[in-house]
Write an enzyme that holds these catalytic residues in place. Structure first.
Site, PDB file in Angstrom:
ATOM      1  N   GLN A 244      90.997  55.058 -10.543  1.00  0.00           N
ATOM      2  CA  GLN A 244      92.060  54.065 -10.115  1.00  0.00           C
ATOM      3  C   GLN A 244      92.831  53.615 -11.008  1.00  0.00           C
ATOM      4  O   GLN A 244      93.860  52.823 -10.984  1.00  0.00           O
ATOM      5  CB  GLN A 244      91.473  53.146  -9.257  1.00  0.00           C
ATOM      6  CG  GLN A 244      90.477  53.841  -8.103  1.00  0.00           C
ATOM      7  CD  GLN A 244      89.717  52.730  -7.611  1.00  0.00           C
ATOM      8  OE1 GLN A 244      89.798  51.550  -7.642  1.00  0.00           O
ATOM      9  NE2 GLN A 244      88.740  53.355  -6.540  1.00  0.00           N
TER      10      GLN A 244
ATOM     11  N   THR B 111     116.691  59.141  -0.635  1.00  0.00           N
ATOM     12  CA  THR B 111     117.643  58.112  -0.512  1.00  0.00           C
ATOM     13  C   THR B 111     118.900  58.669  -1.181  1.00  0.00           C
ATOM     14  O   THR B 111     119.884  58.067  -0.770  1.00  0.00           O
ATOM     15  CB  THR B 111     117.069  56.915  -1.253  1.00  0.00           C
ATOM     16  OG1 THR B 111     115.980  56.402  -0.503  1.00  0.00           O
ATOM     17  CG2 THR B 111     117.980  55.862  -1.412  1.00  0.00           C
TER      18      THR B 111
ATOM     19  N   THR C 288     112.364  59.536  -3.856  1.00  0.00           N
ATOM     20  CA  THR C 288     111.457  59.008  -4.734  1.00  0.00           C
ATOM     21  C   THR C 288     110.112  59.003  -4.437  1.00  0.00           C
ATOM     22  O   THR C 288     109.379  59.177  -5.145  1.00  0.00           O
ATOM     23  CB  THR C 288     112.123  57.855  -5.208  1.00  0.00           C
ATOM     24  OG1 THR C 288     112.026  56.727  -4.157  1.00  0.00           O
ATOM     25  CG2 THR C 288     113.375  57.592  -5.737  1.00  0.00           C
TER      26      THR C 288
ATOM     27  N   ASP D 113     113.555  62.792   4.525  1.00  0.00           N
ATOM     28  CA  ASP D 113     112.880  61.727   3.642  1.00  0.00           C
ATOM     29  C   ASP D 113     111.734  62.365   3.076  1.00  0.00           C
ATOM     30  O   ASP D 113     110.806  62.954   3.645  1.00  0.00           O
ATOM     31  CB  ASP D 113     112.557  60.717   4.721  1.00  0.00           C
ATOM     32  CG  ASP D 113     111.913  59.321   4.221  1.00  0.00           C
ATOM     33  OD1 ASP D 113     111.104  59.412   3.299  1.00  0.00           O
ATOM     34  OD2 ASP D 113     112.571  58.399   4.410  1.00  0.00           O
ATOM     35  N   SER D 114     111.352  62.190   1.821  1.00  0.00           N
ATOM     36  CA  SER D 114     110.419  62.746   1.349  1.00  0.00           C
ATOM     37  C   SER D 114     108.773  62.334   1.603  1.00  0.00           C
ATOM     38  O   SER D 114     107.805  63.082   1.417  1.00  0.00           O
ATOM     39  CB  SER D 114     110.496  62.875  -0.550  1.00  0.00           C
ATOM     40  OG  SER D 114     109.983  61.422  -0.847  1.00  0.00           O
TER      41      SER D 114
HETATM   42  N1  ASP Z   1     111.939  57.430   1.420  1.00  0.00           N
HETATM   43  C1  ASP Z   1     112.744  57.790   0.679  1.00  0.00           C
HETATM   44  C2  ASP Z   1     112.243  59.095   0.254  1.00  0.00           C
HETATM   45  O1  ASP Z   1     111.445  59.391  -0.386  1.00  0.00           O
HETATM   46  C3  ASP Z   1     112.768  56.970  -0.625  1.00  0.00           C
HETATM   47  C4  ASP Z   1     113.779  57.397  -1.926  1.00  0.00           C
HETATM   48  O2  ASP Z   1     114.103  58.513  -1.697  1.00  0.00           O
HETATM   49  O3  ASP Z   1     113.774  56.472  -2.742  1.00  0.00           O
HETATM   50  O4  ASP Z   1     112.968  60.336   0.474  1.00  0.00           O
END
Ligand code: ASP
Length: 334
Positions: free
Chosen positions: A271, A12, A88, A56-57
């Site tokens: 868990q 992001t 993230t 995008d991760s």
């Molecule tokens: N979908 C994004 C990612 O992980 C989310 C983020 O970076 O906050 O690349």
């Protein structure tokens, strides 16, 4: 003066709104440099920015971990520390994996990103990058860390726990390494003392590890289906409490026994967010111990997954893999 490399991998932080949802934007490194300069001027360490094809991760695979590690190692001697900008969603998984590949790191490697893109109002990007740069230039932080929402966490203890808060990450089984308010408090005594450098970047086989969440009514055939792919060589169980799985169901235990007999390494995580797997506490956990399932202690799912992947990619002997899983390599388990 310290020199830091910022490696941008995506997420992001470097995205912009587009039809169909946020996507990596072109020209992010220049934009970051411009905004850091305007905001912090010359009060930051010297830095260079290198960009990998930004993703995008959520699209990240274990093979990408190796690409990130190689990108750092190619430049290792030219810098005093590293910041990895990362999405993230899988940041905790990548930070865990890097901690095993860069075991005994003699330089700080700090992952960060943001909840709101750098180019949008109210973004948390600059705050996170500025603090990450400072920690990357702080010599005692010889760890793979994750900086987010005013705290520096150990990378292989961290988890993304909130979808929309600025302090999205926590490390429930390990106190923060540093806190950032008006003052910066670095808890030096919590930093893992670096052992000998033991760097290894293996060729990961992306599907090698599968994860099975135990739930009421789980069928043995679910285990058979999940492990049918011969490339799967490790299975992580996410069990209840201190490591319990239904044992009254012979079918489930028999399916796990079949997987173990085929040579899969089985690893038991809980868990619960807080606490440890202590497999022999209940008969339901002892049934797993009998078939050779390794208790993951208080490792996070992300660290357990990354460590098992790393071991399967770098070690042939399943007994040695099981031994290594029980050891604390770089602060990932108590
Ligand atoms: N979908 C994004 C990612 O992980 C989310 C983020 O970076 O906050 O690349």
């Amino acid at each position: 003066m310290s020199r830091v490399l910022i490696l941008h991998t995506g997420g992001t932080i470097g995205m912009a709104a587009a039809p169909g949802g946020y996507r990596p934007m072109a020209g992010f490194p220049a934009r970051l440099r411009e905004q850091l300069g305007a905001h912090a001027g010359s009060r930051l360490p010297d830095y260079d920015i290198v960009e990998l094809p930004p993703i995008d991760s959520a699209d990240l695979r274990p093979g990408h971990w190796a690409v990130i590690a190689r990108s750092l190692l190619e430049r290792w001697d030219d810098y005093d520390g590293f910041v990895v900008l990362h999405g993230t969603d899988t940041m905790a998984w990548s930070a865990s994996a890097l901690s095993f590949m860069l075991r005994g790191t003699d330089r700080p490697v700090i992952f960060t990103g943001s909840q709101i893109p750098l180019v949008e109002p109210r973004s948390d990007a600059l705050d996170n990058v500025e603090a990450a740069l400072l920690f990357a230039a702080t010599e005692p932080v010889r760890e793979v860390g994750l900086y987010f929402g005013h705290r520096l966490l150990r990378g292989n203890r961290s988890r993304k726990l909130a979808t929309a808060q600025f302090d999205a990450f926590d490390s429930p089984n390990c106190p923060p390494l540093a806190e950032v308010g008006i003052d910066i408090t670095l808890h030096r005594e919590r930093i893992v003392s670096p052992g000998d450098r033991c760097f290894l970047v293996p060729e990961f086989d992306d599907p090698a590890v599968a994860i099975l969440t135990v739930h009421p009514g789980i069928a043995g055939s679910t285990v058979d289906a999940l492990t049918a792919n011969p490339r799967i060589r490790g299975l992580i169980l996410q069990t209840y409490g201190v490591g319990n799985a239904p044992q009254g169901d012979r079918e489930l235990i028999a399916a796990l026994e079949r997987a173990a007999a085929r040579g899969l390494v089985l690893l038991n995580t809980t868990q619960c967010l807080v606490g440890s797997v202590i497999q022999e506490t209940y008969a339901t956990g002892a049934a797993l111990a009998r078939i050779g399932v390794v208790p993951a202690g208080d490792m996070t799912l992300e660290a357990a997954f990354a460590k098992l992947h790393f071991l399967l990619a770098s070690e042939q002997d399943p007994d040695r893999i099981r031994d290594a899983l029980r050891q604390n390599w770089c602060g990932e388990r108590s």
